[in-house]
Scaffold this active site. Structure first.
Site, mmCIF file in Angstrom:
data_model
loop_
_atom_site.group_PDB
_atom_site.id
_atom_site.type_symbol
_atom_site.label_atom_id
_atom_site.label_comp_id
_atom_site.label_asym_id
_atom_site.label_seq_id
_atom_site.Cartn_x
_atom_site.Cartn_y
_atom_site.Cartn_z
ATOM 1 N N ASP A 133 0.825 -1.220 0.000
ATOM 2 C CA ASP A 133 0.000 0.000 0.000
ATOM 3 C C ASP A 133 0.858 1.268 0.000
ATOM 4 O O ASP A 133 0.355 2.361 -0.277
ATOM 5 C CB ASP A 133 -0.968 0.005 1.188
ATOM 6 N N TYR A 158 12.170 2.686 -0.778
ATOM 7 C CA TYR A 158 11.478 1.381 -0.831
ATOM 8 C C TYR A 158 10.188 1.488 -1.639
ATOM 9 O O TYR A 158 9.963 0.725 -2.585
ATOM 10 C CB TYR A 158 11.178 0.877 0.591
ATOM 11 N N LYS A 162 9.077 -0.251 -5.238
ATOM 12 C CA LYS A 162 7.914 -1.136 -5.410
ATOM 13 C C LYS A 162 6.956 -0.540 -6.447
ATOM 14 O O LYS A 162 6.373 -1.270 -7.254
ATOM 15 C CB LYS A 162 7.187 -1.340 -4.074
#
Ligand code: NAD
Ligand code: DAU
Length: 350
Positions: A133, A158, A162
């Protein structure tokens, strides 16, 4: 058989173990065994011929190509990633290498393999990409929860890595027709989570009498999901998801970090009395770029696939705390010298 990447990590190993409670189908498990990969997570499968473990890097295309050709999986579930936000702030390079370049290479290998399959196997093949999310960025207190159409706005190395991998997966569906599925899930907790993440770190520190370090004012909000519920959602999406679609997965359990830690202390008090664990709470300097709030609207997966979480936060957290108390040898093995070096780097100067 199915192929799983990153199946020696936290969610991947829970997924592999639970898979065999539900199906007899074999798993080819490809994992590089970074600091986060741990074969003892899979020790109970030592003599189980349905589980084939190969230590390999998803960036090693020649190896991945050969494994795909040899084992001919009907689906691939992609967990492998660098997953800790704080480590991405200290050193983003590995996140780019594995999460972006590694996913790209894996997609290329999979595309070549998929195209080599006969028509009917091409149609049933699936590439399920496990994402987060965090790609949606940060919410204000009154903003609606993330839905599958919320624009991407990643804020950490990060989450940016993603997000890039999610875009590549999407592009391989639209451009090449690769039958992909993407899931974006909230914060997981449960057995076998490496104690760098909030909940297992707090358990380790609470039990050893160390400070419980809360970043900033402790009012950052996350949605928490028990790992077993995440694994069930992934199985459901693999079985019933529509190709090219994205599914948000969440636990309907939004909490501030300080509330999470207070709840955990209360549970530990019941399971291992003797200390007032809340007295160990300390507030430390905030994480750089710390996202304020995440929340998940999981109505799509509930209404179209029929998945919903089974654990409440308290029931899941109690199971988790019990697991860590019962698995001291596991904990001692992972809190080794390299773990301590990370803890010193992250927390020593706070
Ligand atoms: P983890 O860090 O515990 O495990 C990652 C695994 O991937 C490890 O076993 C590691 O050895 C392996 N790996 C890393 N680089 C590799 C490479 N180049 N080649 C092969 N294997 C490699 O992570 P996790 O918490 O289990 O997360 C799994 C996936 O789920 C990740 O993609 C993560 O982004 C996603 N996710 C995690 C959460 C969460 O709360 N933990 C929530 C949503 C999504
Ligand atoms: O939302 C899904 C994501 O959840 C996953 O994609 C990531 O892989 C996973 O690591 C997790 O990211 P977070 O950054 O939210 O998780 P973490 O456990 O590191 O931190 C949770 C919250 O607790 C966050 O607001 C930071 C805070 N925190 C964390 C640590 C480690 C502290 O206050 N103190 C700490 O020592």
């Amino acid at each position: 058989m199915i192929l799983v990447t990153g199946g020696a990590g936290f969610i991947g190993s829970n997924f592999v173990l639970e898979w065999f409670h539900h199906y007899d189908e074999s798993i080819l498990n490809i994992d590089k065994l970074t600091y986060a990969g741990n074969l003892s997570n899979l020790a109970s499968l030592k003599d189980d011929t349905r589980h084939i473990f190969v230590r390999a890097d998803i960036n090693d295309s020649a190896r991945v190509d050969a494994l795909l050709a040899q084992y001919q999986p009907r689906a691939l579930i992609h967990f492998a990633a660098e997953s800790h936000v704080d480590r991405s702030i200290h050193g983003p390079a590995d996140f780019i290498e594995t999460n972006i370049v590694g996913t790209f290479r894996l997609l290329e290998s999979t595309r070549a393999y998929w195209r080599s399959l006969p028509d009917e196997k091409q149609q049933t093949f699936r590439f399920l990409h496990v994402s987060t999310d965090e790609v949606y960025g940060s919410l204000g207190a009154d903003d609606p929860a993330f839905s599958e159409t919320t624009p991407y706005a990643p804020n950490s190395p990060y989450s940016a890595s993603k997000a890039a991998s999610d875009h590549l997966v999407r592009a391989y569906y639209h451009t090449y027709g690769l039958p992909v599925l993407t899931t974006n899930c909230s914060n997981n907790y449960g057995p076998r989570q490496f104690p760098e993440k909030l909940i297992p770190l707090m358990i380790v520190n609470a039990l050893s009498g160390k400070p419980l370090p809360i970043y900033g004012d402790g009012q950052n909000v996350r949605d928490w999901l028990y790992v077993g519920d995440h694994c069930a959602a992934i199985r459901a999406v693999l079985a019933r998801g529509h190709i090219g679609e994205v599914y948000n997965i969440g636990g309907n359990a939004e909490m501030t970090n300080i509330d999470v830690v207070h709840t955990l202390c209360r549970i530990l008090q019941e399971l291992r009395p003797g200390k007032i664990y809340t007295e160990q709470i300390t507030f430390i300097k905030d994480r750089l770029g710390h996202d304020r709030r995440y929340a998940i609207d999981a109505s799509k997966i509930r209404d179209t696939i029929g998945w919903r979480p089974e654990e409440t936060f308290v029931s899941g957290l109690t199971r988790t705390a019990r697991w860590y108390l019962d698995n001291e040898a596991w904990l001692n093995a992972v809190t080794d010298k390299t773990y301590q070096q990370w803890i010193d780097l992250r927390y020593a100067q706070e």
